[in-house]
Design a protein around this motif. Structure first.
Motif, mmCIF file in Angstrom:
data_model
loop_
_atom_site.group_PDB
_atom_site.id
_atom_site.type_symbol
_atom_site.label_atom_id
_atom_site.label_comp_id
_atom_site.label_asym_id
_atom_site.label_seq_id
_atom_site.Cartn_x
_atom_site.Cartn_y
_atom_site.Cartn_z
ATOM 1 N N GLU A 152 1.104 3.256 2.240
ATOM 2 C CA GLU A 152 1.658 3.415 3.584
ATOM 3 C C GLU A 152 2.812 2.446 3.849
ATOM 4 N N PRO A 182 7.045 2.178 0.280
ATOM 5 C CA PRO A 182 6.031 2.031 -0.772
ATOM 6 C C PRO A 182 6.591 2.375 -2.149
ATOM 7 N N SER A 200 0.834 -1.203 0.000
ATOM 8 C CA SER A 200 0.000 0.000 0.000
ATOM 9 C C SER A 200 0.874 1.260 0.000
#
Length: 145
Positions: A91, A124, A89
């Protein structure tokens, strides 16, 4: 030897008469051509296709610790490398994990995603310089020491 070919007089005759067609002038167009939207400009298409993306990266040292090794696999001496496809993701958390290439041992294959989700840390991936959910493949090596 093959049988002799049939005589032309023996073939059935057709009663079909072709219609008369005047080929001296092309047929008239009775309907105006429909307007077609022009294709997108080359600049717009190039801008859309040139989005710069980077794959997520594993942070730190990653691997399989002895306590993560499946106990039955350890007793049977099973070793191998499992390639998993992970989606990270924006994050940096693993949101999806699936085996892309197995090791040949189901226990090791089944353990690989759990190990990646619980112990691996990622930066990420990016899309146009901004953090974004991106996928990558990771090799998880199971080796007895």
């Amino acid at each position: 030897p093959p049988p002799p070919p049939p005589k032309v007089d023996d073939l059935p005759q057709s009663n079909f008469v072709p219609p008369d067609i005047d080929i001296s002038a092309p047929p008239a167009i009775t309907e105006a051509p429909k307007a077609v939207a022009p294709p997108p400009s080359v600049a717009v298409a190039a801008a859309v296709s040139q989005a710069v993306t980077t794959a997520p990266k594993v942070l730190g040292k990653a691997g399989v610790s002895p306590d993560q090794y499946p106990p039955v696999s350890r007793r049977l001496g099973e070793e191998g490398t499992v390639v998993v496809k992970v989606t990270v993701s924006a994050e940096g958390a693993v949101s999806e994990c699936a085996v892309a290439k197995g090791s040949g041992h189901d226990r090791l294959d089944n353990a690989a995603c759990g190990i990646v989700k619980s112990t691996y840390h990622f930066s990420p991936g990016t899309s146009d310089g901004k953090p974004a959910a991106e996928s990558t493949q990771i090799a998880v090596q199971f080796k007895l020491t």
